[in-house]
Design a protein around this motif. Sequence first.
Motif, PDB file in Angstrom:
ATOM      1  N   MET A   1       0.835  -1.207   0.000  1.00 34.89           N
ATOM      2  CA  MET A   1       0.000   0.000   0.000  1.00 34.89           C
ATOM      3  C   MET A   1       0.867   1.253   0.000  1.00 34.89           C
ATOM      4  O   MET A   1       0.397   2.323  -0.372  1.00 34.89           O
ATOM      5  CB  MET A   1      -0.893   0.047   1.246  1.00 34.89           C
ATOM      6  CG  MET A   1      -1.894  -1.050   1.273  1.00 34.89           C
ATOM      7  SD  MET A   1      -3.326  -0.582   0.282  1.00 34.89           S
ATOM      8  CE  MET A   1      -4.530  -0.274   1.552  1.00 34.89           C
ATOM      9  N   PHE A  12       9.102   9.495  -0.576  1.00 38.97           N
ATOM     10  CA  PHE A  12       8.622  10.168   0.622  1.00 38.97           C
ATOM     11  C   PHE A  12       9.682  10.086   1.712  1.00 38.97           C
ATOM     12  O   PHE A  12      10.191   9.030   2.017  1.00 38.97           O
ATOM     13  CB  PHE A  12       7.313   9.532   1.092  1.00 38.97           C
ATOM     14  CG  PHE A  12       6.163   9.852   0.182  1.00 38.97           C
ATOM     15  CD1 PHE A  12       5.897   9.046  -0.917  1.00 38.97           C
ATOM     16  CD2 PHE A  12       5.369  10.975   0.403  1.00 38.97           C
ATOM     17  CE1 PHE A  12       4.851   9.352  -1.782  1.00 38.97           C
ATOM     18  CE2 PHE A  12       4.328  11.285  -0.460  1.00 38.97           C
ATOM     19  CZ  PHE A  12       4.071  10.478  -1.553  1.00 38.97           C
TER      20      PHE A  12
ATOM     21  N   ALA B 141      -2.249   9.750   0.515  1.00 37.95           N
ATOM     22  CA  ALA B 141      -1.362   9.536  -0.632  1.00 37.95           C
ATOM     23  C   ALA B 141      -0.250  10.581  -0.737  1.00 37.95           C
ATOM     24  O   ALA B 141       0.914  10.231  -0.917  1.00 37.95           O
ATOM     25  CB  ALA B 141      -2.170   9.511  -1.929  1.00 37.95           C
ATOM     26  N   ASN B 142      -0.608  11.864  -0.641  1.00 38.13           N
ATOM     27  CA  ASN B 142       0.368  12.903  -0.952  1.00 38.13           C
ATOM     28  C   ASN B 142       1.193  13.386   0.236  1.00 38.13           C
ATOM     29  O   ASN B 142       2.273  13.940   0.052  1.00 38.13           O
ATOM     30  CB  ASN B 142      -0.335  14.106  -1.593  1.00 38.13           C
ATOM     31  CG  ASN B 142      -1.102  13.725  -2.842  1.00 38.13           C
ATOM     32  OD1 ASN B 142      -0.813  12.718  -3.472  1.00 38.13           O
ATOM     33  ND2 ASN B 142      -2.108  14.513  -3.190  1.00 38.13           N
ATOM     34  N   GLY B 145       2.311   9.211   1.808  1.00 34.67           N
ATOM     35  CA  GLY B 145       2.879   8.253   0.867  1.00 34.67           C
ATOM     36  C   GLY B 145       2.296   6.855   0.944  1.00 34.67           C
ATOM     37  O   GLY B 145       3.000   5.873   0.746  1.00 34.67           O
ATOM     38  N   ILE B 146       0.986   6.775   1.206  1.00 35.83           N
ATOM     39  CA  ILE B 146       0.353   5.458   1.242  1.00 35.83           C
ATOM     40  C   ILE B 146      -0.937   5.505   0.434  1.00 35.83           C
ATOM     41  O   ILE B 146      -1.686   6.464   0.511  1.00 35.83           O
ATOM     42  CB  ILE B 146       0.107   4.996   2.703  1.00 35.83           C
ATOM     43  CG1 ILE B 146      -0.317   3.514   2.738  1.00 35.83           C
ATOM     44  CG2 ILE B 146      -0.906   5.861   3.426  1.00 35.83           C
ATOM     45  CD1 ILE B 146      -0.244   2.887   4.120  1.00 35.83           C
ATOM     46  N   ARG B 147      -1.174   4.458  -0.356  1.00 35.32           N
ATOM     47  CA  ARG B 147      -2.426   4.406  -1.127  1.00 35.32           C
ATOM     48  C   ARG B 147      -3.576   4.191  -0.161  1.00 35.32           C
ATOM     49  O   ARG B 147      -3.473   3.345   0.729  1.00 35.32           O
ATOM     50  CB  ARG B 147      -2.399   3.195  -2.076  1.00 35.32           C
ATOM     51  CG  ARG B 147      -1.768   3.424  -3.399  1.00 35.32           C
ATOM     52  CD  ARG B 147      -2.022   2.214  -4.300  1.00 35.32           C
ATOM     53  NE  ARG B 147      -1.168   1.093  -3.928  1.00 35.32           N
ATOM     54  CZ  ARG B 147       0.114   1.015  -4.245  1.00 35.32           C
ATOM     55  NH1 ARG B 147       0.690   1.980  -4.923  1.00 35.32           N
ATOM     56  NH2 ARG B 147       0.810  -0.034  -3.887  1.00 35.32           N
ATOM     57  N   TYR B 166      -7.659  11.646 -10.243  1.00 35.25           N
ATOM     58  CA  TYR B 166      -6.403  11.618 -11.007  1.00 35.25           C
ATOM     59  C   TYR B 166      -5.227  11.341 -10.072  1.00 35.25           C
ATOM     60  O   TYR B 166      -4.336  10.545 -10.380  1.00 35.25           O
ATOM     61  CB  TYR B 166      -6.234  12.946 -11.732  1.00 35.25           C
ATOM     62  CG  TYR B 166      -4.973  13.051 -12.552  1.00 35.25           C
ATOM     63  CD1 TYR B 166      -3.945  13.913 -12.176  1.00 35.25           C
ATOM     64  CD2 TYR B 166      -4.809  12.296 -13.710  1.00 35.25           C
ATOM     65  CE1 TYR B 166      -2.795  14.013 -12.930  1.00 35.25           C
ATOM     66  CE2 TYR B 166      -3.653  12.394 -14.474  1.00 35.25           C
ATOM     67  CZ  TYR B 166      -2.647  13.258 -14.074  1.00 35.25           C
ATOM     68  OH  TYR B 166      -1.499  13.354 -14.823  1.00 35.25           O
ATOM     69  N   GLN B 167      -5.223  11.993  -8.912  1.00 33.52           N
ATOM     70  CA  GLN B 167      -4.145  11.772  -7.954  1.00 33.52           C
ATOM     71  C   GLN B 167      -4.119  10.321  -7.478  1.00 33.52           C
ATOM     72  O   GLN B 167      -3.054   9.764  -7.201  1.00 33.52           O
ATOM     73  CB  GLN B 167      -4.293  12.714  -6.750  1.00 33.52           C
ATOM     74  CG  GLN B 167      -4.005  14.159  -7.109  1.00 33.52           C
ATOM     75  CD  GLN B 167      -4.243  15.106  -5.952  1.00 33.52           C
ATOM     76  OE1 GLN B 167      -4.513  14.691  -4.830  1.00 33.52           O
ATOM     77  NE2 GLN B 167      -4.138  16.399  -6.228  1.00 33.52           N
ATOM     78  N   LEU B 169      -4.950   7.771  -9.331  1.00 32.32           N
ATOM     79  CA  LEU B 169      -4.310   7.019 -10.419  1.00 32.32           C
ATOM     80  C   LEU B 169      -2.799   7.177 -10.303  1.00 32.32           C
ATOM     81  O   LEU B 169      -2.050   6.214 -10.432  1.00 32.32           O
ATOM     82  CB  LEU B 169      -4.777   7.534 -11.788  1.00 32.32           C
ATOM     83  CG  LEU B 169      -6.221   7.264 -12.201  1.00 32.32           C
ATOM     84  CD1 LEU B 169      -6.520   7.919 -13.549  1.00 32.32           C
ATOM     85  CD2 LEU B 169      -6.520   5.774 -12.267  1.00 32.32           C
ATOM     86  N   GLN B 170      -2.348   8.386 -10.019  1.00 31.70           N
ATOM     87  CA  GLN B 170      -0.918   8.638  -9.884  1.00 31.70           C
ATOM     88  C   GLN B 170      -0.322   7.877  -8.701  1.00 31.70           C
ATOM     89  O   GLN B 170       0.842   7.488  -8.725  1.00 31.70           O
ATOM     90  CB  GLN B 170      -0.644  10.135  -9.705  1.00 31.70           C
ATOM     91  CG  GLN B 170      -0.896  10.935 -10.968  1.00 31.70           C
ATOM     92  CD  GLN B 170      -0.584  12.398 -10.766  1.00 31.70           C
ATOM     93  OE1 GLN B 170      -1.123  13.043  -9.875  1.00 31.70           O
ATOM     94  NE2 GLN B 170       0.278  12.936 -11.601  1.00 31.70           N
ATOM     95  N   ALA B 171      -1.134   7.668  -7.670  1.00 28.31           N
ATOM     96  CA  ALA B 171      -0.658   6.947  -6.486  1.00 28.31           C
ATOM     97  C   ALA B 171      -0.627   5.442  -6.724  1.00 28.31           C
ATOM     98  O   ALA B 171      -0.123   4.689  -5.901  1.00 28.31           O
ATOM     99  CB  ALA B 171      -1.558   7.260  -5.289  1.00 28.31           C
TER     100      ALA B 171
END
Lengths: 105, 362, 167
Positions: A1, A12, B141-142, B145-147, B166-167, B169-171
């Motif tokens: 994940m 990160f 995510a941003n 740093g985890i989906r 969209y973000q 998808l990028q993740a």
Amino acid sequence: MRIDEHPILGKFEKERKVQFTFDGQPMEGYEGEPIAVALRSHGVMVHRYTTKRNDPRGVFCAIGRCTDCIMVVDGVPNVRTCVEPLREGMVVQTQVGKGPEKTSE
Amino acid sequence: MQRCEMVSVGAGPAGLAAAIEAARSGVQVVVYDENDRPGGQLFKQIHKFFGSKEHRAQERGFDIGRQLLEEARQLGVEVSLNSVVLGIYENRAMNVMIRDRIEQVKAQKILVATGASENMIPFAGWTLPGVIGAGAAQTLANIHGIRPGNRLLMVGSGNVGLVVAYQMLQAGCRVAAVIDAAPKIGGYGVHAAKVARYGVPFLMSHTVKEAHGMDRVQGATIIQVDEKWKAISGTEKEMDVDTICLAVGLNPMTQLLQMSGCKMVYVPNLGGRVPAHDLNQETTLPGIYVAGDVSGIEEASTAIIEGRIAGLSIAQSLGYLEEQAFLEQREQQLQSMRGLRSGSHGEARGKAKDYLNAVMKG
Amino acid sequence: MSQGLSVTGYLSEEEIKNSPGIPSESRRQKGPVAVIECIQDIPCNPCEASCRAGAITVGEDITNLPSLDEEKCVGCQTCVPICPGQAIFMVDESLPNGRATVMMPYEFLPLPDEGEIVTALDRSGKKLGDAKVTSVRKTERMDETAVVTIEIPKEWSMRARAFRLKR
């Protein structure tokens, strides 16, 4: 994940890896990141069960406002795990209802 | 009791832009933010902004955030984090909770730039882990740093829903669909196109009926709605998702303003109850200013401009900026703002803001 | 009324035809040219500001749609990574053997390798077929937006707008 390398943000920055336990299970995370993130990286999504209906709850707002992610951390209930930073040796437990009773010293 | 010339409540784009502008003229500014990091929503914005060069087009939100912070620091603005302004009382007195202690603060001028909070739509199963707000998806995510999950349903097609899809998808997530109860996509076409071209279907006139799962989301049922947004039975569709993301609108966080007693107006297309304010961003309470989403849901670019105007006008009213210079600079900012509040997306917001200004007079 | 951008999330044939940013077939056959697929009046003009050939016009009212002067466009590629909406592509139909190239902005990882075969997608994400990656560029000035060029059959030149890696 966990996102290895992000197309815009790159890698990160994380602090050192630390060990903690979740319901007795040993787990690993990065120091200083929210406890909820470390848990999610191990696939843990249920943080607590509600008092009346025993419903499973977890992260909702991720910024410390909704309190759905609260857990018992080092014996203290109602800790907002989406903002509380992970530290080495933390004992994290699923909160059931209101959590452990406060014992008088 | 701590005394300040200016307090900014909120260190997002509006609060920081105001602090910078005021500090430039010599005002002593303290910025309080309840979070443990400044920048508001800016650091989660990884897409390039629109507008023109003066609106910081082409720059990504987090880059703008870094620059604003650096500028504020260089100008000697004090940014106090983990600091919750609990209330605004008479004569601009405030109680601020900084970690575990309460501080009493009195400011000559207060700028409330507390932004907005997310709306939600309850549906069966919405409390299951795996149902998150769009802001949460961005934060996970941003920032961390985890989906948030592997397969996501986006509910809401305003700019937040489109940008976050969209973000995601990028993740590295898969987005099963973007749905909206409205018949048309609410946000910019180009934001939708960026997502559609990777095969994400858009299902308008659909809403979530139910989230399924034992102790987390394991699927969702969506259903078509008619023009009155009423569910049409028999049109249920099953979605194979483990995450449901709600992007169903923002609501200005006006608690401090409502408490202070300034005049509030209900303006639906600005997000709800918002404070009336004049062209200087001042409310009906002298010395209390507003900027950014708390005064109406718009964008980061308009938040920055409103913040600048508030900062300029605070500097002028404290005697740090000459009237002439103030009027010239304010006009520059207002011109810049007009550009952003135009076109079929921006026009309605512009008119709503004109209405807020007009309410001040009557 | 045909379904358009604000219902499906992608431009319809009609919307593309009526757009002022689309170059003619004869111009596309002469060499690389910008294709600007921007049809909403959002206040925005980095495309105009970036074009050194003066081929893109938005004007003083920045809600105007960008219009393309196809004769002035020299196919320099500058505008492709610049557009914040990722709505600008570069098409070249001058290749021999019924081939064409489409250059598009790309903000994902992993980046494809030059020579790699990928699956070309149309605006709705529908699979068109195999495409060969002929160029991958990412410079600091592009600020994390890479530009990838794919080679495809000419018939897809005004349809191929994305791709998926096979790996």
